[in-house]
Every structure is written in C-alpha cells, then in structure tokens.
Write an enzyme that holds these catalytic residues in place. Structure first.
Site, PDB file in Angstrom:
ATOM      1  N   ASP A 110      16.079  66.593  29.476  1.00  0.00           N
ATOM      2  CA  ASP A 110      17.432  66.617  30.022  1.00  0.00           C
ATOM      3  C   ASP A 110      18.164  65.292  29.814  1.00  0.00           C
ATOM      4  O   ASP A 110      19.334  65.284  29.426  1.00  0.00           O
ATOM      5  CB  ASP A 110      17.379  66.958  31.514  1.00  0.00           C
ATOM      6  CG  ASP A 110      18.727  67.369  32.070  1.00  0.00           C
ATOM      7  OD1 ASP A 110      19.516  67.975  31.324  1.00  0.00           O
ATOM      8  OD2 ASP A 110      19.005  67.091  33.251  1.00  0.00           O
ATOM      9  N   HIS A 131      19.947  60.665  26.284  1.00  0.00           N
ATOM     10  CA  HIS A 131      20.764  59.600  26.872  1.00  0.00           C
ATOM     11  C   HIS A 131      20.050  58.244  26.871  1.00  0.00           C
ATOM     12  O   HIS A 131      20.575  57.242  26.382  1.00  0.00           O
ATOM     13  CB  HIS A 131      21.161  59.951  28.305  1.00  0.00           C
ATOM     14  CG  HIS A 131      21.892  61.242  28.446  1.00  0.00           C
ATOM     15  ND1 HIS A 131      22.678  61.772  27.451  1.00  0.00           N
ATOM     16  CD2 HIS A 131      21.983  62.119  29.492  1.00  0.00           C
ATOM     17  CE1 HIS A 131      23.206  62.911  27.864  1.00  0.00           C
ATOM     18  NE2 HIS A 131      22.792  63.135  29.095  1.00  0.00           N
ATOM     19  N   LYS A 182      22.584  56.028  40.043  1.00  0.00           N
ATOM     20  CA  LYS A 182      22.640  54.773  39.292  1.00  0.00           C
ATOM     21  C   LYS A 182      22.122  54.972  37.883  1.00  0.00           C
ATOM     22  O   LYS A 182      21.151  55.673  37.667  1.00  0.00           O
ATOM     23  CB  LYS A 182      21.805  53.704  40.001  1.00  0.00           C
ATOM     24  CG  LYS A 182      21.778  52.351  39.300  1.00  0.00           C
ATOM     25  CD  LYS A 182      21.051  51.303  40.125  1.00  0.00           C
ATOM     26  CE  LYS A 182      19.570  51.548  40.184  1.00  0.00           C
ATOM     27  NZ  LYS A 182      18.846  50.451  40.882  1.00  0.00           N
ATOM     28  N   LEU A 216      30.087  39.867  36.294  1.00  0.00           N
ATOM     29  CA  LEU A 216      31.278  40.498  35.718  1.00  0.00           C
ATOM     30  C   LEU A 216      31.287  41.946  36.181  1.00  0.00           C
ATOM     31  O   LEU A 216      30.711  42.827  35.534  1.00  0.00           O
ATOM     32  CB  LEU A 216      31.263  40.422  34.188  1.00  0.00           C
ATOM     33  CG  LEU A 216      32.346  41.239  33.465  1.00  0.00           C
ATOM     34  CD1 LEU A 216      33.740  40.822  33.900  1.00  0.00           C
ATOM     35  CD2 LEU A 216      32.208  41.129  31.951  1.00  0.00           C
TER      36      LEU A 216
END
Length: 448
Positions: A189, A194, A293, A348
């Site tokens: 998945d 990814h 996250k 940042l």
C-alpha cells in the site's frame, strides 16, 4: 449518473477560500462533461470519441487536439480500458497521454505483465504512472536540499551518516476497508511505492541535469544496488482492539478472520554501493498508530573524540506532512554561566517562514506536470521493475504464511509493536535524545 450528479461528485470537495472562488467554480463547471459507457464495449469509446470531437475539439486547430486519459480505476480493468481508448479514442491530430493510478501490480511478475500490456498500446513517453507522494512539496524539495547546498553534499555518505529512517504513520485503521486492504497490506500500500520513492531521492547520485530522464536514470541505478529484503531485517505487526477502537481482524468487511496481513511494517534496506555501504535505511509504516506523520530522519554519527560525552547526535529531519518543515538538530552551549550542552534545532517550518505562499495539493502539482509533459515525478517502467524486485520475495513469504514470518500485535493508537524501539536500536538509531525541550534561561533574583 445524471449530469448534475456528476458535477456534484467532482466538485463536492473543492475548497472555496476566496470571495471570487464561487464564480470561478461556476465557470469551471461549464467545462465539465459526463459521458457514460461500459469498459468492455468498443461502442462506448466510439461515443466518447465523438463526444470529445463535437464538444471540445470542434474549435481547435489540428495539432492542438491533445488528449489526457486519467485511469483512476481498479487494476483489473487497466488494460481493457487502455485497449478501448487506443482502439477507438486515440487522438490522430494531437498528442495522447495516459495516467495510471497505483497499484501497479501486486509483485514483480504481475507488474511486468501490466507494463508489457500497456506498452503494446501506448509508448512509454505517453504513460504517466502517478505516485502522489512524488507531488508532495517536501518530496520535490529533497533534490534541492541535497544538490543546492554544498555543506550537505560533502556529508551525504556512510562516513558521516549512521542511519536513515523514513516513517509513515496513520492514526486510523482500515475503518471498513479491511476487505480491500487485506489483498495488499501495508507494504504494497505505501512502502513499495511511496516510501521507496522517497528513499531513492535521498540515496541516488547527482543526476547530470534536472531533465526527467536524467533524474529517473539515477533513481533506477540506486534501486538496482538494493538486494531483496531479508526476513531477519523485518518487524511486522497487526493492530488489536484498544477500548472502543476495534482491532484489524474485527473489521466487518474482512472475510478472512485468520488474516496475517501486516498493518504495520518496519523493514531495513541496504544499498550496496560506495556511498551507502553499511548504512541501514529503515522504512516504517503503519495504520492505527499514535499520530499522523510522514517524515525522513537522517541521523549522523557521533562526533569522533567528542569533548562533550553526553552530546546528542545531529539529525536532519524533513517533515513531509503535516506542517511541512526541514530542521537540523544540533548541540549548543546552554546560555549563561553553565557549560552544559543543550540540544536545539535550526528550524525551517514552512507555516512560519512562507506565510503568504500556498502549497498546492500533490495531485494539483502532478496533473500540471502531465499537461507540461514533465515525467520527472512519475515512475518509469524499469524503475517499477527494480522496486518490485526488492520486495517480491518477502511479499510472497507473507502471502504464503511462510514459517519465517512472524506477526506481532500492537494496540490501536500505540507507536507500534513493543519490539519497535529495540528493532531500530539494533540498526544503530540512538533514541536517547529523541525528545527535548527548549531550555528556559533563569533570571536574576529580584533585589529590594
């Protein structure tokens, strides 16, 4: 669907944020058309072709009649639909592009077969295999961070980096999608696609240019340096009930109540080349965890001969979502009379720094890339083969319930299996300074 039902479906989730957005949305709806048809009938595609010619291309000049076909469909109909489009709705006086959504197969054999079937219908330059993570702002930023900063380019190797973690967390379970999820599992998945795409951008060598093929060449090269995953380098888990939150096996759409499909996985990949030999790349992904996250955490080695024995390791953290950020954890003297070492960060956070900029959704960015004919952020066929080769033996062992495969359990809403901390520690990750607080400087006492 009726035309109105179609308009409602495709515009239902469009966010209206400015005063003139409603007028723009109304104008946008006039550009949308709906044409019904069956996947397996030539007549349906011929009707589509006629509809496009009469409604969209009638005012266009030859050479401008370009078509993008976006197949957000079940994998079982990818090839029949592509065949129907190629045979009956292929533009003859413009360019054609076809966008394919994952999953691109279930293993190396099925992926190769799909690629072969598509290649008989469309040229590779016409095919855009979309992985929406490649459209996320921080993923697209990784090349800039790596190759536009000289201080990173010199320390981006095994001499200075101890380990790399790429983490994907979802705070919810399958929630009624267990029947679908059980066919794929967490590795297929999100990890094979990814997270491996993120890894390739972190680990690849510098491309000769920013040309799409130059970038994809380097991604393929680094993937070919990764051997198949050893079962000993894995930690697999499945979530269980926690209070009123049901466990995975309790999902009402799950027919196999003895399923060993992992909903959590921690996998260690090794890159056998001069830059990364011996550095573990730890991929972690799971459902029903304690947070939402996605981040990359690059942990550097301890300072050699460190004068400050308790100083934490430096870390570069790239937070993909939520709240995009890049920050470097480093050591600093605690202000004041003390010589105590304190861990802090160079931060940042995009929400603080770029307050007037809007970051587009990943799909917005990628769809624009399709229109621009930019393949940089899309998966090439040989890249897909290289990715599946790494994962297929492990996936087959899981599918076949091999005796070497062990599935741990973890409670819904936890960080994962209890063995997780020990697992990442075994591969060198130093968690001793994982949490830190901003120091508060003491003030002088008041005097009368």
């Amino acid at each position: 669907m009726t035309h109105e039902e179609y308009l409602d479906r495709v515009t239902h989730y469009i966010k209206l944020e400015r005063e003139d957005d409603q007028a723009l949305l109304t104008k946008f709806k006039t550009l949308l058309h709906y044409q019904a048809g069956s996947y397996d009938q030539d007549e349906a595609y011929q009707s589509l072709d006629k509809f496009i010619k009469e409604n969209a291309e009638s005012t266009m000049s030859p050479g401008q009649r370009n078509r993008v076909f976006y197949m957000a469909l079940p994998p079982s109909v990818f090839v029949p639909v592509a065949r129907g489009l190629r045979r009956n709705a292929y533009a003859t006086d413009g360019v054609n592009r076809i966008v394919v959504e994952k999953p691109f197969g279930k293993d190396l054999a099925s992926s190769t077969a799909l690629a072969k079937d598509l290649a008989q219908l469309f040229a590779e330059k016409e095919i855009f295999r979309i992985d929406h993570y490649l459209g996320k702002e921080m993923v697209k930023n990784m090349m800039t961070v790596r190759f536009a900063n000289i201080f990173f380019s010199h320390i981006w190797n095994r001499m200075y980096i101890d380990n790399v973690q790429i983490t994907f967390k979802e705070p919810f379970g399958t929630e009624g999608r267990g029947g679908y999820f059980d066919e794929f599992g967490i590795i297929r998945d999100v990890m094979q696609n990814h997270l491996l795409q993120i890894l390739s951008l972190i680990a690849m060598e510098r491309p000769i240019s920013t040309d799409a093929e130059a970038i994809r060449d380097e991604k393929v090269k680094v993937l070919k340096c990764i051997p198949t995953i050893d079962v000993r380098d894995t930690l697999l888990g499945q979530y269980t009930r926690n209070g009123d939150k049901p466990g995975y096996l309790e999902d009402t759409t799950l027919t196999n109540k003895d399923s060993l499909t992992p909903t959590f996985a921690a996998l260690v990949l090794w890159i056998q080349n001069e830059r990364w030999e011996g550095v573990p790349f730890i991929l972690k992904a799971g459902k029903a965890l304690d947070a939402a996250k996605v981040e990359v955490r690059i942990q550097f080695r301890h300072v050699a001969g460190n004068l400050y024995k308790n100083a934490a390791r430096n870390e570069l953290v790239i937070r993909v979502q939520p709240d995009e950020a890049v920050y470097m954890k480093f050591n600093n003297k605690l202000p004041g009379l003390s010589y105590q070492t304190s861990q802090t960060d160079l931060d940042l956070t995009y929400g603080n720094r770029y307050v007037d900029l809007s970051i587009p959704d990943a799909y917005e960015s990628l769809l624009l890339d399709v229109l621009r004919n930019d393949h940089s952020n899309f998966v090439r066929d040989d890249e897909l083969d290289a990715a599946w080769r790494i994962f297929t033996p492990l996936l087959h062992k899981i599918d076949q319930h091999d005796a070497d495969i062990k599935i741990a359990t973890y409670k819904y809403g936890s960080r994962g299996p209890d063995a997780l901390d020990g697992f990442v520690k075994h591969y060198g990750y130093d968690r001793s300074h994982a949490h830190y607080d901003w120091p508060v400087q003491s003030v002088l006492p008041k005097t009368d």
